[in-house]
Design a protein around this motif. Structure first.
Motif, mmCIF file in Angstrom:
data_model
loop_
_atom_site.group_PDB
_atom_site.id
_atom_site.type_symbol
_atom_site.label_atom_id
_atom_site.label_comp_id
_atom_site.label_asym_id
_atom_site.label_seq_id
_atom_site.Cartn_x
_atom_site.Cartn_y
_atom_site.Cartn_z
ATOM 1 N N ASP A 1 -17.208 45.905 15.445
ATOM 2 C CA ASP A 1 -17.171 44.625 15.774
ATOM 3 C C ASP A 1 -16.787 43.792 14.110
ATOM 4 O O ASP A 1 -17.276 44.483 13.122
ATOM 5 C CB ASP A 1 -18.003 43.811 16.331
ATOM 6 N N GLU A 2 -16.961 42.560 13.945
ATOM 7 C CA GLU A 2 -16.759 41.827 12.908
ATOM 8 C C GLU A 2 -17.885 41.698 12.078
ATOM 9 O O GLU A 2 -17.799 41.302 10.734
ATOM 10 C CB GLU A 2 -16.132 40.550 13.240
ATOM 11 N N THR A 3 -19.190 42.103 12.731
ATOM 12 C CA THR A 3 -20.248 42.004 11.789
ATOM 13 C C THR A 3 -20.641 43.287 11.093
ATOM 14 O O THR A 3 -21.464 43.455 10.448
ATOM 15 C CB THR A 3 -21.780 41.793 12.564
ATOM 16 N N ALA A 4 -19.821 44.498 11.417
ATOM 17 C CA ALA A 4 -20.229 45.916 11.053
ATOM 18 C C ALA A 4 -20.031 45.975 9.406
ATOM 19 O O ALA A 4 -19.399 45.299 8.909
ATOM 20 C CB ALA A 4 -19.293 46.836 11.519
ATOM 21 N N ASN A 5 -20.893 46.905 9.003
ATOM 22 C CA ASN A 5 -20.897 47.094 7.567
ATOM 23 C C ASN A 5 -19.532 48.116 7.371
ATOM 24 O O ASN A 5 -19.401 49.353 7.559
ATOM 25 C CB ASN A 5 -21.978 48.125 7.061
ATOM 26 N N LEU A 6 -18.546 47.637 7.145
ATOM 27 C CA LEU A 6 -17.145 48.280 7.079
ATOM 28 C C LEU A 6 -16.892 49.470 6.246
ATOM 29 O O LEU A 6 -16.519 50.513 6.736
ATOM 30 C CB LEU A 6 -15.986 47.347 7.054
ATOM 31 N N PRO A 7 -17.217 49.405 5.164
ATOM 32 C CA PRO A 7 -17.258 50.839 4.014
ATOM 33 C C PRO A 7 -18.146 51.729 4.742
ATOM 34 O O PRO A 7 -17.477 52.881 4.798
ATOM 35 C CB PRO A 7 -17.519 50.204 2.747
ATOM 36 N N LEU A 8 -19.033 51.464 5.246
ATOM 37 C CA LEU A 8 -19.793 52.847 5.805
ATOM 38 C C LEU A 8 -19.507 53.171 7.226
ATOM 39 O O LEU A 8 -19.485 54.103 7.518
ATOM 40 C CB LEU A 8 -21.403 52.201 5.944
#
Length: 456
Positions: free
Chosen positions: A220-227
């Protein structure tokens, strides 16, 4: 072809002799298995490399090491797991001792697949031996090198009346399923799983089915995207995606899709190199049939990342965009290094997409919102999974691993694995110095009053 009927009869006789009953005997079995796995570790890892192109590091991390850990757990806990457990006796049963007695089923059949051939054969065997059973092992025919080395390992470690490996293809499977085992543990696809259940029903044999399905990954939009990208790439492309709990497709919030794809491409390059097909540690698809099937799923789709392949049955980590629910890649479990990407605007929309498919074996969710974690894990049926990671839930001896619905039934690992191969007898040891009269006829009003006083 081995004389399967003779093998089963010999194992049943050995079990009835009581040779597997004591915890000392079970610990000795586990100790011998651990010792010989360590002695043959190089040969096991080399067999995995020949079958699936696994590096020694990946082979140890995802197969050999996990089996050794399961053995260590059972060596430490088998004494307490096998002990009778006293339970409270209701007053109406005065005076008695009530207890539960763990007992092995007897002779079990363990049928395993080719994708993690060592782990998915030996881990259930460890649980079955710890519980006091004898076992017939039928590894997957496609991973012939690993099947052969496991047969050598078992022959070196155990007498055939305790554990036997039966190699072969469909004919061996058919013959084994005609025999009356006391328990069947099957890991594989749904088609064969249905056949196993059908054959087991003839003898009323209990079964565990470890199957698969299209396991979703939500970001979702709150996720830590790089991780999230780093962990998603690890879980998806481990063993070239030939993992029953690999993320099968990605559901990403529309607002972060492009950013996540950037990080996914970066994670692929970081973990496998700029040119994965030139990486000697990057594995291969098990055989030509599955290789061609996977190429067919890529054909005609928009390969945003990857899509290349070579003559060694190796396919680049591939990410497909512009995918719809009607795309061929969304119609079956992929079981390869292909990740289709779908978008969503609300978490409810993502959940509706998941529920269009049969119950998955695993679900993965990347989010920082507790409300989303609670809703997804409570409202969607799935076998198990991770929040903010992928696939690691199956690596714990502290909780069971298994499916639900069309992704399977039953579970194993650690205590749950011991329970799977154990029948728990409920027993009451009634004393003879007193015999309460109100349970016997002829019944009278005073007896009814006494019963109502005790049972309510």
């Amino acid at each position: 072809m081995a004389d399967i009927e003779k093998i089963v009869k010999r194992q049943k006789a050995y079990f009835k002799s009581g040779a597997t009953g004591s915890t000392a005997a079970r610990k000795a079995m586990l100790g011998a298995l651990k010792k010989n796995i360590r002695e043959m570790e190089y040969d096991i890892l080399e067999a995995l490399r020949k079958d699936l192109g696994k590096s020694a590091s990946e082979g140890y991390m995802s197969e050999v090491g996990m089996v050794l850990e399961e053995i260590s757990y059972m060596q430490k806990h088998v004494q307490s797991l096998a002990r009778e457990k006293r339970v409270r006796t209701p007053l109406v049963q005065f005076h008695s001792r009530s207890y539960v007695k763990p007992c092995p089923y007897g002779t079990v059949l363990i049928m395993s697949p080719w994708n993690y051939p060592f782990l998915l054969t030996m881990a259930p065997l460890v649980d079955a031996l710890a519980a006091g059973n004898t076992a017939v092992l039928k590894p997957g025919n496609a991973s012939a090198n690993t099947s052969r080395i496991m047969a050598e390992l078992i022959a070196k470690t155990f007498p055939p009346e305790l554990v036997t490996v039966v190699e072969g293809g469909r004919e061996a499977n058919s013959q084994l399923l005609e025999e009356k085992f006391d328990y069947i543990f099957f890991t594989g696809g749904k088609t064969v799983g249905r056949l196993v259940m059908e054959k087991a029903a003839k003898h009323l044999t209990p079964v565990s089915l470890e199957l698969g399905g299209k396991s979703p990954c939500i970001v979702d939009e709150t996720a830590n995207l790089p991780l999230a990208a780093k962990r998603l790439v690890f879980g998806k492309f481990l063993n070239l995606g030939q993992t029953c709990v690999a993320p099968d497709y990605l559901l990403v919030h529309r607002s972060v899709k492009e950013e996540l794809l950037f990080y996914i491409e970066d994670a692929i390059c970081s973990q496998f190199g700029q040119m994965p097909l030139n990486n000697p540690d990057y594995g291969n698809i098990i055989n030509e049939k599955h290789f061609q099937r996977l190429l067919g799923l890529i054909e005609g789709e928009n390969a945003r990342i990857g899509g290349g392949y070579d003559d060694s049955r190796r396919i680049e980590p591939t990410v497909l965009t512009d995918v719809t629910m009607e795309s061929p890649v969304m119609q079956e479990e992929i079981f390869g290094p292909i990740l289709p990407v779908l978008e969503f605007d609300t978490i409810g929309e993502a959940m509706e997409t998941i529920e269009m498919h049969p119950t998955p074996l695993a679900l993965y969710l990347f989010t920082r919102r507790k409300s989303v974690k609670d809703r997804v894990t409570a409202e969607i049926a799935f076998g198990g999974g991770c929040i903010n990671d992928t696939i690691i839930h199956l690596a714990s001896t502290q909780m069971g691993f298994g499916g639900v619905g069309e992704s399977g039934m039953g579970a194993y690992h650690g205590k749950t694995g011991f329970d799977t191969f154990t029948h728990y007898k409920s027993l009451v040891d009634k004393k003879t110095w007193i015999d309460l009269p109100f349970r016997y006829g002829p019944y009278a009003e005073w007896k009814t009053k006494v019963v109502r006083a005790f049972i309510k």
